[in-house]
Design a protein around this motif. Structure first.
Motif, PDB file in Angstrom:
ATOM      1  N   ALA A 156       2.548  -3.100  -1.744  1.00 56.20           N
ATOM      2  CA  ALA A 156       3.176  -4.138  -2.570  1.00 56.20           C
ATOM      3  C   ALA A 156       4.245  -3.484  -3.439  1.00 56.20           C
ATOM      4  O   ALA A 156       4.348  -2.254  -3.513  1.00 56.20           O
ATOM      5  CB  ALA A 156       2.126  -4.837  -3.449  1.00 56.20           C
ATOM      6  N   ARG A 157       5.012  -4.312  -4.068  1.00 58.33           N
ATOM      7  CA  ARG A 157       6.112  -3.830  -4.903  1.00 58.33           C
ATOM      8  C   ARG A 157       5.579  -2.898  -5.994  1.00 58.33           C
ATOM      9  O   ARG A 157       4.569  -3.200  -6.668  1.00 58.33           O
ATOM     10  CB  ARG A 157       6.850  -5.013  -5.530  1.00 58.33           C
ATOM     11  CG  ARG A 157       8.063  -4.614  -6.358  1.00 58.33           C
ATOM     12  CD  ARG A 157       8.801  -5.845  -6.873  1.00 58.33           C
ATOM     13  NE  ARG A 157       9.938  -5.492  -7.705  1.00 58.33           N
ATOM     14  CZ  ARG A 157      11.135  -5.132  -7.241  1.00 58.33           C
ATOM     15  NH1 ARG A 157      11.335  -5.083  -5.930  1.00 58.33           N
ATOM     16  NH2 ARG A 157      12.134  -4.829  -8.054  1.00 58.33           N
ATOM     17  N   ASN A 158       6.249  -1.736  -6.162  1.00 63.21           N
ATOM     18  CA  ASN A 158       5.931  -0.729  -7.174  1.00 63.21           C
ATOM     19  C   ASN A 158       4.595  -0.019  -6.934  1.00 63.21           C
ATOM     20  O   ASN A 158       4.112   0.709  -7.818  1.00 63.21           O
ATOM     21  CB  ASN A 158       5.937  -1.329  -8.587  1.00 63.21           C
ATOM     22  CG  ASN A 158       7.334  -1.762  -9.003  1.00 63.21           C
ATOM     23  OD1 ASN A 158       8.329  -1.146  -8.615  1.00 63.21           O
ATOM     24  ND2 ASN A 158       7.414  -2.839  -9.784  1.00 63.21           N
ATOM     25  N   LYS A 159       3.996  -0.213  -5.758  1.00 60.88           N
ATOM     26  CA  LYS A 159       2.773   0.528  -5.427  1.00 60.88           C
ATOM     27  C   LYS A 159       3.164   1.971  -5.102  1.00 60.88           C
ATOM     28  O   LYS A 159       3.994   2.231  -4.238  1.00 60.88           O
ATOM     29  CB  LYS A 159       2.080  -0.114  -4.233  1.00 60.88           C
ATOM     30  CG  LYS A 159       0.819   0.606  -3.791  1.00 60.88           C
ATOM     31  CD  LYS A 159      -0.386   0.261  -4.648  1.00 60.88           C
ATOM     32  CE  LYS A 159      -0.873  -1.141  -4.364  1.00 60.88           C
ATOM     33  NZ  LYS A 159      -2.174  -1.402  -5.003  1.00 60.88           N
ATOM     34  N   LYS A 160       2.555   2.919  -5.826  1.00 61.55           N
ATOM     35  CA  LYS A 160       2.916   4.329  -5.638  1.00 61.55           C
ATOM     36  C   LYS A 160       2.436   4.852  -4.285  1.00 61.55           C
ATOM     37  O   LYS A 160       1.375   4.457  -3.790  1.00 61.55           O
ATOM     38  CB  LYS A 160       2.327   5.183  -6.759  1.00 61.55           C
ATOM     39  CG  LYS A 160       3.038   5.026  -8.098  1.00 61.55           C
ATOM     40  CD  LYS A 160       2.450   5.977  -9.134  1.00 61.55           C
ATOM     41  CE  LYS A 160       3.204   5.847 -10.470  1.00 61.55           C
ATOM     42  NZ  LYS A 160       2.646   6.745 -11.506  1.00 61.55           N
ATOM     43  N   LEU A 161       3.234   5.763  -3.710  1.00 67.19           N
ATOM     44  CA  LEU A 161       2.841   6.471  -2.508  1.00 67.19           C
ATOM     45  C   LEU A 161       2.014   7.679  -2.919  1.00 67.19           C
ATOM     46  O   LEU A 161       2.458   8.484  -3.764  1.00 67.19           O
ATOM     47  CB  LEU A 161       4.066   6.932  -1.703  1.00 67.19           C
ATOM     48  CG  LEU A 161       4.759   5.895  -0.816  1.00 67.19           C
ATOM     49  CD1 LEU A 161       5.391   4.781  -1.646  1.00 67.19           C
ATOM     50  CD2 LEU A 161       5.826   6.563   0.062  1.00 67.19           C
ATOM     51  N   THR A 162       0.814   7.834  -2.385  1.00 67.95           N
ATOM     52  CA  THR A 162      -0.065   8.942  -2.742  1.00 67.95           C
ATOM     53  C   THR A 162      -0.456   9.711  -1.477  1.00 67.95           C
ATOM     54  O   THR A 162      -0.486   9.160  -0.379  1.00 67.95           O
ATOM     55  CB  THR A 162      -1.338   8.460  -3.454  1.00 67.95           C
ATOM     56  OG1 THR A 162      -2.083   7.616  -2.559  1.00 67.95           O
ATOM     57  CG2 THR A 162      -0.986   7.675  -4.708  1.00 67.95           C
ATOM     58  N   ILE A 163      -0.759  10.984  -1.664  1.00 71.57           N
ATOM     59  CA  ILE A 163      -1.087  11.852  -0.535  1.00 71.57           C
ATOM     60  C   ILE A 163      -2.471  11.503  -0.001  1.00 71.57           C
ATOM     61  O   ILE A 163      -3.427  11.317  -0.757  1.00 71.57           O
ATOM     62  CB  ILE A 163      -1.023  13.331  -0.957  1.00 71.57           C
ATOM     63  CG1 ILE A 163       0.398  13.695  -1.403  1.00 71.57           C
ATOM     64  CG2 ILE A 163      -1.470  14.253   0.171  1.00 71.57           C
ATOM     65  CD1 ILE A 163       0.536  15.111  -1.932  1.00 71.57           C
ATOM     66  N   ASP A 164      -2.578  11.422   1.312  1.00 69.50           N
ATOM     67  CA  ASP A 164      -3.855  11.164   1.982  1.00 69.50           C
ATOM     68  C   ASP A 164      -4.503  12.512   2.324  1.00 69.50           C
ATOM     69  O   ASP A 164      -3.847  13.372   2.935  1.00 69.50           O
ATOM     70  CB  ASP A 164      -3.593  10.367   3.260  1.00 69.50           C
ATOM     71  CG  ASP A 164      -4.863   9.950   3.975  1.00 69.50           C
ATOM     72  OD1 ASP A 164      -5.930   9.940   3.338  1.00 69.50           O
ATOM     73  OD2 ASP A 164      -4.779   9.640   5.185  1.00 69.50           O
ATOM     74  N   PRO A 165      -5.755  12.789   1.905  1.00 67.75           N
ATOM     75  CA  PRO A 165      -6.729  11.847   1.348  1.00 67.75           C
ATOM     76  C   PRO A 165      -6.947  11.985  -0.150  1.00 67.75           C
ATOM     77  O   PRO A 165      -7.815  11.319  -0.716  1.00 67.75           O
ATOM     78  CB  PRO A 165      -7.994  12.242   2.098  1.00 67.75           C
ATOM     79  CG  PRO A 165      -7.878  13.729   2.239  1.00 67.75           C
ATOM     80  CD  PRO A 165      -6.409  14.018   2.405  1.00 67.75           C
ATOM     81  N   THR A 166      -6.205  12.873  -0.820  1.00 67.34           N
ATOM     82  CA  THR A 166      -6.496  13.156  -2.230  1.00 67.34           C
ATOM     83  C   THR A 166      -6.145  12.000  -3.155  1.00 67.34           C
ATOM     84  O   THR A 166      -6.745  11.854  -4.229  1.00 67.34           O
ATOM     85  CB  THR A 166      -5.731  14.411  -2.684  1.00 67.34           C
ATOM     86  OG1 THR A 166      -4.320  14.167  -2.578  1.00 67.34           O
ATOM     87  CG2 THR A 166      -6.094  15.608  -1.810  1.00 67.34           C
TER      88      THR A 166
END
Length: 352
Positions: free
Chosen positions: A200-210
């Motif tokens: 969704a809008r402004n949802k941060k991209l985070t490293i998988d799986p941490t």
């Protein structure tokens, strides 16, 4: 007449080509020179000469059809009693039970048909001369008579149990195909869930799986990062919803980008694409830095990351959907929105 080689080799007799030339001139008539070998002597089977062997073969065929029937019943029972569920263990048990049921249903019919043909049906070799496609009325009548003779040879009319087993197995087997297509009673047929993910809008991209948020400055040119939406592991979303959200992040030299699926969907050479192959949904995870190609290991579909993840090889028909990304005020990579098209393979409302 003979010839001698210059180096003193023995004399060689010239090849007689008269016979072959005659055969060429005669064309099809030359075939008449060869005798038709005909069929070899017929060797009767044990079931042809021993009534007990014949009955034993019939019982074996009935048993194989019965295995098919039980396989179909087992498939239907497993379909309702062992749903896939939400865990890997439950999915494994469900798939194993359905696979075994389908295997026995198909194997029973196939083995029964082969054994029936080899042990009970007429095994005399027959030959027919080729004829025009539209046979004469007399020939057509003879063909009908031959079919009736074949039915008599198979003895299906006199073998009630065998006929019942055949009809039952063939009648039940389509259930193994129809049930998955029809689905369970009351199943949700809302296909809109295939058209959205947890992005969704402004949802941060985070490293998988941490789950650690990632900044644009953390991604170097040529690197590949597997990313998921922020907070994915903390949510109570179903497993399939989580699986749909996986994304592959790649950073290119901005000069290498030929095109993207939407204007302004990348950031300083960083592009993000769905990790779900558009062929049958396998995870696309093999990246070749020099060509900018992503490879699906299942069926070798290959996508060009520098050109909007378009298909350059393999059975996939659609590019990998691109996730629009940008950066927030702190430099973290965030999504501009959800994917603008359904991810994964095509379905009945997604033909392209």
């Amino acid at each position: 007449m003979s010839t001698t080689h210059d180096h003193g080799h023995d004399e060689l007799e010239p090849r007689d080509t008269a016979g072959s030339d005659l055969a060429l001139r005669q064309g099809d008539d030359a075939v008449d020179k060869f005798e038709n070998p005909g069929f070899g002597p017929h060797r009767p089977r044990r079931s042809d000469v021993e009534p007990e062997a014949n009955k034993r073969a019939e019982r074996q065929v009935v048993a194989l059809f019965t295995i098919s029937i039980l396989g179909t019943i087992g498939f239907v029972a497993a379909y309702f009693a062992l749903p896939p569920g939400e865990t890997i263990a439950s999915m494994r048990v469900s798939n194993l039970a359905l696979g075994l049921g389908l295997a026995f249903a198909l194997l029973g019919i196939g083995l029964a048909a082969v054994h029936w043909a080899k042990s009970l049906m007429n095994d005399h070799e027959k030959a027919e001369d080729r004829h025009a496609q539209r046979s004469s009325d007399q020939t057509r009548a003879e063909a009908v008579a031959a079919l009736k003779e074949g039915a008599q040879d198979s003895a299906i009319g006199r073998r009630g149990v065998l006929k019942g087993a055949l009809v039952s197995s063939l009648a039940l087997f389509p259930l193994t195909i129809a049930l998955p297509l029809i689905g369970e009673v009351g199943e949700d047929w809302n296909v809109s869930k295939f058209k959205r993910t947890m992005w969704a809008r402004n949802k941060k991209l985070t490293i998988d799986p941490t789950g650690r948020p990632i900044k644009a400055s953390d991604v170097t040119i040529g690197s590949v990062v597997h990313v998921i939406p922020e907070g994915l592991h903390e949510t109570e979303a179903p497993l399939d919803e989580k699986a749909k959200a996986v994304v592959l992040l790649v950073r290119l030299d901005p000069r290498d980008i030929k095109s993207e699926q939407g204007e302004g969907w990348s950031y300083d050479g960083i592009v993000a694409f769905s990790k779900i192959c558009t062929h049958v949904g396998c995870p696309v995870a093999l990246y070749e830095q020099h060509t900018h190609h992503l490879l699906c290991p299942c069926h070798q579909s290959t996508f060009d990351v520098a050109d909007g993840a378009k298909v350059v090889f393999g059975p996939a028909k659609r590019p990998l959907p691109q996730l629009p990304i940008t950066v927030d005020d702190e430099g973290y990579l965030v999504a501009q929105s959800d994917f603008h098209e359904p991810i994964g393979p095509s379905f009945w409302e997604r033909l392209r």
